[in-house]
Each structure stands twice: as C-alpha cells, then as structure tokens.
Design a protein around this motif. Structure first.
Motif, short mmCIF file in Angstrom:
data_model
loop_
_atom_site.label_atom_id
_atom_site.label_comp_id
_atom_site.label_asym_id
_atom_site.label_seq_id
_atom_site.Cartn_x
_atom_site.Cartn_y
_atom_site.Cartn_z
N ALA A 96 0.79 -1.02 0.00
CA ALA A 96 -0.05 0.11 -0.01
C ALA A 96 0.97 1.13 -0.07
O ALA A 96 0.49 2.44 -0.72
CB ALA A 96 -0.93 0.06 1.31
N ILE A 97 1.85 1.25 0.95
CA ILE A 97 2.72 2.64 0.90
C ILE A 97 3.54 2.57 -0.67
O ILE A 97 3.47 3.83 -0.89
CB ILE A 97 3.93 2.20 2.01
N GLY A 98 4.06 1.43 -1.18
CA GLY A 98 4.73 1.54 -2.08
C GLY A 98 3.91 1.95 -3.31
O GLY A 98 4.31 2.77 -4.16
N PHE A 99 2.47 1.60 -3.47
CA PHE A 99 1.53 1.89 -4.35
C PHE A 99 1.37 3.32 -4.54
O PHE A 99 1.09 3.99 -5.51
CB PHE A 99 0.33 1.08 -4.38
N PHE A 100 0.98 3.73 -3.15
CA PHE A 100 0.93 5.40 -2.93
C PHE A 100 1.94 6.34 -3.46
O PHE A 100 1.85 7.20 -4.21
CB PHE A 100 0.54 5.56 -1.29
N VAL A 101 3.26 5.78 -3.09
CA VAL A 101 4.47 6.56 -3.53
C VAL A 101 4.67 6.59 -4.85
O VAL A 101 4.83 7.60 -5.84
CB VAL A 101 5.69 5.93 -2.95
#
Length: 651
Positions: free
Chosen positions: A108-113
């Motif tokens: 989730a963090i990676g996709f947001f970034v």
C-alpha cells in the motif's frame, strides 16, 4: 449559445464512455468473454504489486539523480524496490513474522508513492518511436504475436515443474511454517531465493496466478531495458527491435509466463550491462564510480536471485580485465562494482552457513559439509547440472554448440529458435562506438564462461538478450537502412517468427491446452486435474478430513496438495529412505511412521522406479523390501489413478 453536446471534446467523451459501457456489458453477458476478462484480474493485481515495488524503490534511488530518461529511473526503482521488498520479507520471516497484513502495508505504501511520483514527476512518459520507419512496425508485429499467444497460458493455474517443486513451494512452506527456516530435502531452498520471497508476499495477497503475472511483468521490464540499451548503443536504433527479437524466441515467451525467477534475473543482468555500457562511454567523468556502484547493486540483487550468477561473474571478470587493459577503465571503479555485489551476496552465503554449515550449499562438498546429501544424490545433481542438454560433448561441440542449442534442443521448453543464429554474425561487424563494442565483448565473455560451465540453455538468456540488442542495432544500421528491398528482409524475419511461433504454439497450446480454462469451459480444479502431476490423487487427499501428514514417494511437486507433507525434490535423497534407515522390519517402520505422524502415503510408481534407476536411492534391497512390504500389509488403498496411488497408514 451552442449546445454542449455539439462540442467535439464532449461528443468524443460521451461516445467513448458509451463504447466502453457497451463493451463491458457485452463481455459480461457472454460467458467466454466474461471468463477471459475475469482471468486478467490476477495479472492486473500483479501489475499493481510491481508498481508498488517500484514505488518503494523510488525512496532508495534519490542519490542517483539525475537519470538519462524516465524509463531508466522507473527500471532502477523497480530493481532497487525488488531487492528492498525481498529484504523486507526475508527479515520478517527470519524473525518468525509471516504476516499478510505486513505485506499489504508495504504494498500500500509503495503503490501510494508510485502514483504520487508518476503524477508529479513521470507523466507524460516519453514515446520516442518513429512510426514512419517501417522497422518499428515490423518490431511491433514481432512483439504482439508472442504476447497474444502466451496470454491464455499466463492466466491458468501454475503447473510448470520448477514452479510447483520449488519456486512457489518454498514460499508456501515458509508461509505455512510461519517463518523462514531450513527446508529438509528441498535443496533448491538453499539456492538464492529472492523470487520465492517475492512470491511469499504475492501468494496470500493475490494468489498463485498472480505469481505468474509478477514474473511476466518483470519480462516486460526486460523489453524496456533492451529498448534503452539499443538507444544507448545507437541513438537512431529502434527501441522495439531488440525486445522483439528476444521475446520471439520460444523459450523466452514460454518462461516469462511461468512463476519462475529467470525474467527477474535477466532483467537485473541486462540493467547491469546497460550501466557498464554507460560507464564505458565516459570512464573519466566524476560520477563514474556511482554508475559502477549502481551496476554492482543490480548484479548483487541478481546474485540473490539465481546461482546462474556464477556464470556471469566470470563473464564480467573477463570484461573488466579487457576494459582495464584496452579501454583504460579504473581499478577503483571495478572495486565500486564489486563491493555491493559481495555485500548483497552475503544474504545467501550467511543463511546457508547458518542452516547447513556450508555457505555454498550444495556446492563444494569436499571443502564444506553437505549434511543432508548422499553421494548418489550429489552425483545425480552434478549430472543434471552440466551437459544435460548436450550430453555427447566432443571437441567439435565447442564450435557447433550454437547449432545444437538452436536446432536440436533436448527439451521442448528450451527452444531458442533460429533468431540467435541469424543475429550472431552481427557480432563480427566492427563499430566505432564504444557502447556497441562493450556489448559485443560482454557477449563473447559470456559465451566463453558458458563453455567453461557447460550448463543449461536457460542460463544463456541474459546473454541472448544482449545478443538481440547488438544484432538488432547492427541489423538496422548495416542492412535495413541500406537495403533496396526491405520486403525481403521482412520476409526473412517473418519466416523466423513463423518457425518460432510454431514451436511456441506446440508448447503453449498442445501440451497444456490453456484455452478451455481461459474461456471458462473448465474450472481451476478440472484444469489442474488434467495438467498438474499427481493432481487426481492430491485432490482426493485434499478432501480428506483425517489427514495428519502425507509422505510423498516418487511423487513430487506438491504445491497443490493442501495437507501437511513430507517430500523431497528431484535431486534430494528420498524422504522415505531417510525414514526407513535403520529399520529391520515393517513393524519398526510402522512405529517410525506413527512417531512422525504420517497418516497417508502418495506413491508414483513410475517416478519411484526411475529414482532407483538413476540411482537416487542409496538404500539396500532389504530396506526397499521392508518398505514395499509395509505398503502392502500395513496400508490401505485410498485412490489409484494409473501408476499413481494414495494409501492410508493403518496404525
């Protein structure tokens, strides 16, 4: 005032919306189209995970700014993010944390970034393709045909041998045990396992088909990297041709759709070569050490992916030696390359040393202990590793091996086709450009290295990728741009494509027949029953309620067996021999089975006999007789299918 509906932009938007809606309704109301559409969901999920991995990589590549292109930056983010994601899963697993929630948070963090960076930094992506040049249309055709052919098999449940036996099985065992630990009788778990750690993340979040999708998207990354390599070699080169040549090889099209590790490894090696090529063009620039350090990180992650890296260690050593002597490369820059390679490789060696006592397990048995292997298993492994695909090796094989591999492959799934033979002569064309000469020299060094190790054809994929780039650039420069009859050249390439597609069609459609599943005419269970080894027997045991532990004898690849299982890989000493060791009669063996909690046995008699012929078994005839007597008198048949059977142990 004019009617808003009369405005071209509004009318176009409404028409496109209506078109998409009608197509969606049409697909949903037609079962084959509906099934085909739904089958893309795991592939789309895999794409989202790949983008998230690239997003995490972005957080670690700021020190490399600026990049030569946005594609370069995205590929670097993907490579660094892959290493970081594998390290994240590995660190959690070694500490007894196997948590889908933790994996989902990382994604989730990676996709947001990634989405933030995509919108603010990378969009619009540059498309530097000259469509007025027919070579790009030819390349697009070469790309589209294999991609269309592999889509149906890409969306089926995994049934390929290596995926079921170790790439996915390693991930499954670690997930079920709740930690990353030593896996007895699965020697491949001691190989570099970065891909399996990625599959540990994907399996609980998106399923096993998404693991195939993950590998596929890394394959698409190879095509992008080859496009960048071609542009670096010669700015007028088509960014599509090298990738088109590479993907048209049957072995490549086939493997990128499987849940293996080859596409990831090839991408990392290609990125390594690309960085070294850039260094070679300006070895005296102040940032040259950074370019080589980046190449070292790529190659270090590759070393954490596949033992085939040993072949390319020798290839790069020869390349660096030539560069130091001929092109005035700097020793300190070679050191900048070597340091990250050595540090990242420690992830493999330290783990193996802690788990087995041999940092290079199962290699170097004369130097380090191999506590889980017999002499028979070691000999069989050595025979399978070297000269398996060209068993009759003579002095002239050093000259004829390209024709042996291209025209007479031993296995149908390692066909490289005729493209390498067509492109190899372009290695002899001289060039004034240092970048092309570096690629030519790397190809030569990799060939020399392969001739030293004489291992499997798949180990050549990174070499073949670079060959496709060199051949594509030289083909376009020396033939295409100066030819009076480009139709003849197109016809030649078209015939090569037809030959490759024919082999790909056989391997993808005749051997596994993916279309019925893709179009919804059969479900997952029916497909697996038809294509996965021993699945008819596994399916019965999956439905059994009173199964404490299953012992596989002869039968392998238990990924789709959803019960606790004791098994061994195709090169390991059989688990049944280990269990039977020291027993003198079936009563003693029965007590061992009871102690271990083994309630069922699955035996594949064909594989059982083959393992004795190899010989993989090292037990005595008396021990074999004890086991077979135990099977007849202490066990009851549960299901039989041909030469495959499941038995219930009568405690």
């Amino acid at each position: 005032m004019s009617d808003p509906l009369q405005r071209p932009s509004v009318a176009t938007g409404l028409w496109l919306t209506a078109l998409v809606t009608l197509l969606a309704v049409y697909a949903w109301t037609n079962p084959p189209l509906k099934s085909a559409t739904l089958n893309f969901i795991p592939i789309a999920s895999a794409l989202a995970i790949v983008l998230a991995i690239a997003g995490m990589g972005f957080l670690m590549t700021r020190w490399l700014q600026p990049f030569r292109s946005k594609i370069d930056e995205i590929l670097t983010c993907l490579a660094f993010g892959t290493g970081a994601t594998g390290a994240y899963v590995f660190a959690l697993g070694c500490n007894g944390i196997v948590s889908p929630l933790a994996y989902a948070g990382w994604i989730a963090i990676g996709f947001f970034v990634f989405m933030v960076v995509l919108i603010r930094r990378w969009l619009p992506l540059p498309v530097s393709i000259d469509w007025s040049d027919r070579v790009n249309w030819l390349s697009l055709f070469l790309l589209v045909i294999p991609l269309l052919l592999i889509i149906p098999s890409l969306t089926t449940p995994p049934v390929s041998a290596d995926a079921l036996e170790y790439h996915l099985m390693i991930a499954k065992v670690h997930l079920e045990s709740g930690e990353i630990r030593h896996i007895p009788s699965l020697v491949e778990s001691n190989y570099p396992c970065l891909a399996s750690y990625l599959y540990m993340l994907v399996l609980p979040l998106a399923g096993d088909v998404a693991c195939k999708g993950l590998h596929f998207w890394y394959g698409i990354g190879i095509l992008l990297a080859l496009g960048r390599m071609a542009i670096e070699a010669r700015s007028k080169s088509s960014p599509l041709l090298a990738g088109a040549f590479f993907l048209s090889m049957p072995v490549v099209s086939l493997i990128v759709g499987w849940a293996w590790n080859d596409a990831l490894f090839v991408l990392l090696v290609v990125l390594t070569v690309l960085s070294i090529t850039r260094y070679a063009s300006q070895p005296d620039q102040p940032q040259a050490w950074k370019v080589m350090a980046t190449a070292g990180i790529y190659f270090g992650i590759a070393a954490w992916t596949k033992y085939t890296v040993v072949l390319y260690v020798l290839a790069f050593a020869l390349l660096f030696l030539f560069g130091l002597m001929r092109w005035c490369w700097r020793v300190k820059h070679v050191v900048a390359f070597a340091i990250p390679v050595a540090l990242i490789s420690l992830l493999v060696f330290v783990k193996n040393w802690l788990f087995t006592g041999n940092p290079f397990y199962p290699f170097l048995p004369s130097v380090f202990p191999n506590p889980y292997w017999t002499a028979e298993a070691s000999q069989f492994f050595a025979n399978a590793l070297r000269r398996y695909e060209i068993p009759d090796w003579h002095w002239w094989t050093y000259l004829t091996f390209p024709f042996e591999l291209s025209l007479r492959p031993r296995l149908i799934d390692v066909h490289v086709g005729v493209i390498p033979l067509l492109l190899a002569p372009f290695l002899l064309f001289r060039s004034a450009r240092r970048e092309i000469n570096v690629l030519r020299m790397f190809t030569l060094c990799a060939v020399i290295s392969w001739l030293v190790f004489q291992t499997e054809t798949r180990s050549l994929l990174a070499l073949l990728a670079v060959l496709c780039c060199v051949g594509g650039v030289q083909f376009q420069k020396h033939l295409w741009e100066h030819s009076q009859d480009r139709r003849a050249l197109s016809l030649m390439i078209g015939l090569a494509l037809i030959a490759n597609v024919s082999i790909l069609a056989v391997t993808s459609y005749y051997l596994t027949r993916p279309l019925p599943h893709f179009l919804g005419f059969e479900n997952r269970a029916t497909f697996l029953r038809r294509e996965a080894p021993n699945q008819r027997v596994y399916e019965v045991l999956n439905a059994e309620l009173e199964v404490s532990k299953v012992l596989l004898v002869g039968a392998k690849r238990p990924f789709h067996l959803n019960q606790p299982v004791l098994f061994s890989s195709f090169t390991d000493p059989p688990r049944v021999e280990e269990i039977a060791r020291g027993t003198k009669n079936r009563d003693e063996l029965a007590r061992k089975f009871h102690t271990l909690g083994i309630s069922h046995i699955v035996i594949d008699w064909d594989e059982y006999d083959r393992d004795h012929e190899i010989p993989l078994f090292s037990w005595s005839p008396e021990q074999r007789s004890v086991f077979e007597s135990f099977l007849r008198q202490n066990c009851s048949p549960v299901v039989k299918h041909g030469r495959e059977a499941a038995y219930r142990v009568n405690w």
